[in-house]
Write a protein that holds these residues in place. Structure first.
Motif, PDB file in Angstrom:
ATOM      1  N   PRO A 131       0.799  -1.234   0.000  1.00 23.58           N
ATOM      2  CA  PRO A 131       0.000   0.000   0.000  1.00 23.58           C
ATOM      3  C   PRO A 131       0.825   1.275   0.000  1.00 23.58           C
ATOM      4  O   PRO A 131       0.479   2.240  -0.688  1.00 23.58           O
ATOM      5  CB  PRO A 131      -0.832  -0.127   1.275  1.00 23.58           C
ATOM      6  CG  PRO A 131      -0.930  -1.592   1.523  1.00 23.58           C
ATOM      7  CD  PRO A 131       0.363  -2.174   1.048  1.00 23.58           C
ATOM      8  N   SER A 132       1.938   1.288   0.740  1.00 22.95           N
ATOM      9  CA  SER A 132       2.768   2.491   0.774  1.00 22.95           C
ATOM     10  C   SER A 132       3.449   2.736  -0.568  1.00 22.95           C
ATOM     11  O   SER A 132       3.520   3.876  -1.044  1.00 22.95           O
ATOM     12  CB  SER A 132       3.811   2.375   1.888  1.00 22.95           C
ATOM     13  OG  SER A 132       4.649   1.248   1.669  1.00 22.95           O
ATOM     14  N   MET A 133       3.945   1.656  -1.211  1.00 26.13           N
ATOM     15  CA  MET A 133       4.568   1.800  -2.530  1.00 26.13           C
ATOM     16  C   MET A 133       3.538   2.240  -3.574  1.00 26.13           C
ATOM     17  O   MET A 133       3.814   3.098  -4.423  1.00 26.13           O
ATOM     18  CB  MET A 133       5.192   0.475  -2.946  1.00 26.13           C
ATOM     19  CG  MET A 133       6.362   0.026  -2.090  1.00 26.13           C
ATOM     20  SD  MET A 133       7.863   0.971  -2.401  1.00 26.13           S
ATOM     21  CE  MET A 133       8.275   0.443  -4.043  1.00 26.13           C
ATOM     22  N   ARG A 134       2.354   1.671  -3.516  1.00 19.99           N
ATOM     23  CA  ARG A 134       1.303   2.028  -4.470  1.00 19.99           C
ATOM     24  C   ARG A 134       0.892   3.485  -4.308  1.00 19.99           C
ATOM     25  O   ARG A 134       0.675   4.208  -5.297  1.00 19.99           O
ATOM     26  CB  ARG A 134       0.112   1.107  -4.245  1.00 19.99           C
ATOM     27  CG  ARG A 134      -0.974   1.191  -5.285  1.00 19.99           C
ATOM     28  CD  ARG A 134      -1.899   0.005  -5.150  1.00 19.99           C
ATOM     29  NE  ARG A 134      -2.328  -0.181  -3.760  1.00 19.99           N
ATOM     30  CZ  ARG A 134      -2.692  -1.352  -3.239  1.00 19.99           C
ATOM     31  NH1 ARG A 134      -2.688  -2.441  -3.989  1.00 19.99           N
ATOM     32  NH2 ARG A 134      -3.074  -1.439  -1.982  1.00 19.99           N
ATOM     33  N   MET A 135       0.802   3.960  -3.080  1.00 20.18           N
ATOM     34  CA  MET A 135       0.462   5.357  -2.827  1.00 20.18           C
ATOM     35  C   MET A 135       1.554   6.282  -3.345  1.00 20.18           C
ATOM     36  O   MET A 135       1.269   7.348  -3.908  1.00 20.18           O
ATOM     37  CB  MET A 135       0.252   5.577  -1.338  1.00 20.18           C
ATOM     38  CG  MET A 135      -0.127   6.989  -0.942  1.00 20.18           C
ATOM     39  SD  MET A 135      -1.780   7.473  -1.495  1.00 20.18           S
ATOM     40  CE  MET A 135      -2.769   6.665  -0.259  1.00 20.18           C
TER      41      MET A 135
END
Length: 693
Positions: A94-98
């Motif tokens: 989720p952090s990489m996608r954001m």
């Protein structure tokens, strides 16, 4: 010895980013090193996209910040991120996608990426099981589309995105469908996509298989168009005045706080100007843009009959159907028997159901269809076995139905309901009187003569219409007043001539014999006309009224054709129409007939629940009224009846002032006696009384 670090740029990306923005050419080599490092990390990441790579995360944001400095080198950078998100959007951290999404938004803000490419990708990402990401993407999509249409509406882009959203509403993922619908509704409320296509696309969501999507679409058609932001931006009483703050900054010592306050006041003034210039919104603007309201109402009713959803969802559907019927004056005959079975006082949300049945009433509806509903309403609510509030609510619902379809009421039922005007409860009495007031201005002949009130000029002009009849007037009612003003001016100009003519009058004297003969003839004529006079007076009055009305109509038609009316003329005409409604016994001025006949688009729930009762006072007002009532009154409480205040009291009187602990044992003994003990005590008491006799 401490080692010196002369070049810290490879490890300090924030410093390198600042230097590149200042001098792009000088730091190109350092940027290329970081870009080559990014490419190497990206190849490794493609092999295992599930694993978190913090270094790649930092480099992606760094390159996005300086992408405008090297557009030739980074021409394919945005497409690399898009391909990565399209391929691995569900497995990414989720952090990489954001981070990747934030980088693409930076590129979009620098005009290095087309809006259609980015928005189509973000719509695909709405399927991800990440609530924070979905909220972030939704806010960006709305903001981006708003900015694209700020100066002028981009019709081609809007059409492309609307078609894409229409396909998203049919998506198998319920979260994506719900978010796309939320975006369309928000854009409509912001007056960005307020066209017919958007409304009709939203109407298709009412037939979705997902309950949340259906409820959101129904609430859109039910709710008002006033957004929460507009309510929050409304000026409050605590906000400072611009002139006062500016004067304070000139006179007082300049501080940062005062400067911020002045800046805030200027921003509020700008917001208020924008709100005044904004387009007006209406409650039914969305329903008015429906292409096929009859088809939509029929589909919704068919879905309502076959659905097994909870009662709240069905209630929303009934609300939308009733609004469609009332606004477009549709004919949906099966709707009324369906809602008729819910008209019970114990029914959940019964007041809302009464509002919906009133909204679905209109003049083009056959009275035979609404008569069973009206009778059910009267039989279940307006009866003595119910409470006064239930009766008042029932009468209010009857009034709202009859205001939209007066012919549904028959004369016998109306006269029965009017009898509640003398009910002991004020709420029922006022509800019945409001019904009388309604029919006084619509169909007074249905009322009893004593309930019609004093006839006025407006009530005489009132025309009774049959079912389907439309009263079309070819002139402006009340325009004859303008002729009367002209006549008044002419009379004022001729006053001087009339004064001179009065001097030429000559008095003629008569003898006593002539006067007596004339009096005797008058007596004989009066005796013969006494019987016929009573019968002809009413007919003469009616004929006079008819002639006067016809004359006024002709005068109004002449003025309407021969003269161009100005705003001042219309004000005078409105004042004349108000004067027609004035009644002698009552003080003040009644409302105009147009205001009384005006049909509200939306039936208010307060109109049904309007129960007249005495208003509740606050605590301070109650205390003051209590103290005012105690003035000049004897003190409340036990009155001492002794003639001599110094004489002793009886034991019974002394017992009242004793502490409870002193008599507790006696009270406990009495309360805990058994039935047998009570029998013995009663027997002993009776024996003792018998002996005393």
């Amino acid at each position: 010895m401490v080692k010196r670090r002369n070049n810290q740029l490879p490890n300090n990306l924030s410093q390198l980013q600042n230097l590149i923005k200042r001098d792009t050419v000088s730091y190109k080599e350092e940027f290329m090193l970081q870009y080559e490092h990014y490419k190497a990390l990206l190849k490794v990441f493609w092999q295992n996209p599930i694993q978190i790579n913090k270094k790649l995360d930092e480099l992606v944001m760094f390159i996005a910040q300086v992408a405008h400095c090297y557009p030739d080198i980074l021409s394919g950078y945005a497409q690399e991120l898009i391909d990565l998100l399209n391929s691995h959007n569900t497995v990414l951290d989720p952090s990489m996608r954001m981070t990747f999404c934030r980088a693409l938004i930076l590129l979009r803000n620098k005009n290095l990426l087309q809006a259609t490419d980015l928005l189509s990708l973000f719509f695909q990402l709405l399927r991800c099981n990440d609530k924070a990401l979905r909220d972030f993407l939704q806010s960006h999509i709305v903001t981006d589309i708003k900015n694209l249409n700020s100066k002028h509406k981009n019709a081609q882009l809007n059409t492309t995105l609307q078609n894409f959203m229409f396909s998203m509403l049919k998506d198998s993922n319920p979260k994506a469908a719900k978010l796309s619908l939320d975006i369309m509704i928000e854009l409509y409320k912001k007056n960005i996509w307020n066209d017919t296509k958007t409304v009709n696309v939203i109407s298709t969501a009412c037939f979705s298989k997902v309950t949340k999507v259906v409820v959101t679409a129904l609430k859109f058609f039910v709710s008002s168009n006033v957004t929460k932001e507009d309510e929050e931006d409304s000026d409050s009483d605590d906000e400072p005045n611009t002139k006062e703050v500016a004067m304070a900054n000139k006179v007082n010592k300049k501080t940062r706080k005062r400067e911020k306050q002045l800046k805030k006041v200027k921003q509020l003034v700008q917001k208020s100007k924008k709100k005044k210039a904004a387009a007006p919104v209406y409650n039914f603007s969305a329903l008015q843009l429906i292409h096929d309201p009859q088809g939509l109402a029929e589909k919704l009713f068919h879905q309502l009959e076959s659905t097994h959803e909870r009662f709240e969802v069905r209630l929303l559907t009934i609300d939308v159907i009733s609004r469609l019927i009332g606004l477009h004056q549709l004919i949906l005959l099966n709707f009324y028997p369906y809602i008729q079975k819910f008209l019970q006082p114990h029914q959940k949300e019964v007041t809302k159901l009464l509002v919906y049945i009133a909204q679905a009433s209109h003049e083009l509806l056959p009275p035979d269809v609404l008569e069973p509903v009206l009778k059910t309403l009267v039989n279940n609510f307006v009866t003595e076995r119910n409470s006064s509030d239930v009766m008042a609510i029932g009468l209010n619902a009857v009034r709202e139905m009859c205001s939209r379809c007066p012919l549904v009421m028959n004369e016998d039922l109306l006269r029965d309901l009017v009898q509640y005007k003398s009910h002991r409860e004020r709420s029922v009495m006022m509800a019945a009187r409001s019904l009388i007031q309604l029919y006084r201005h619509t169909m007074p002949k249905m009322l009893h003569k004593k309930d019609r009130g004093r006839p006025t000029e407006a009530s005489v002009e009132l025309k009774m219409k049959n079912f389907g009849e439309i009263d079309v007037q070819e002139y402006v009612p009340g325009a004859e007043v303008l002729l009367e003003e002209n006549k008044a001016e002419e009379q004022d100009s001729d006053e001087s001539d009339s004064d001179s003519d009065n001097e030429s009058w000559v008095d003629i004297s008569h003898s006593e014999d002539e006067i007596s003969s004339v009096v005797e003839k008058d007596k004989d004529m009066n005796q013969t006309d006494e019987i016929d006079g009573k019968d002809t007076d009413l007919s003469k009055e009616k004929d006079d009224c008819k002639e006067a009305l016809e004359l006024k109509k002709k005068q109004a038609a002449e003025v309407s054709v021969m003269r161009i009316l100005t705003d001042d003329d219309f004000k005078e005409i409105d004042a004349a129409l108000i004067r027609k409604q004035v009644e002698a016994p009552k003080k003040g001025v009644k409302r105009k007939m147009e205001d009384l006949k005006e049909k509200k688009e939306l039936v208010s729930l307060a109109d049904i629940e309007n129960i007249y009762k005495k208003r509740k006072h606050d605590r301070q007002a109650r205390i003051e009224s209590v103290k005012k009532g105690q003035e000049g009154r004897e003190k409340f409480g036990y009155k001492d009846g002794r003639l001599n205040p110094f004489s002793s009291k009886t034991n019974r009187e002394k017992k009242k002032n004793k502490n409870f602990m002193m008599i507790k044992h006696k009270v406990r003994g009495k309360t805990k006696r058994s039935f047998k003990d009570k029998q013995i005590a009663l027997r002993n008491y009776l024996i003792k009384q018998k002996k005393m006799r």
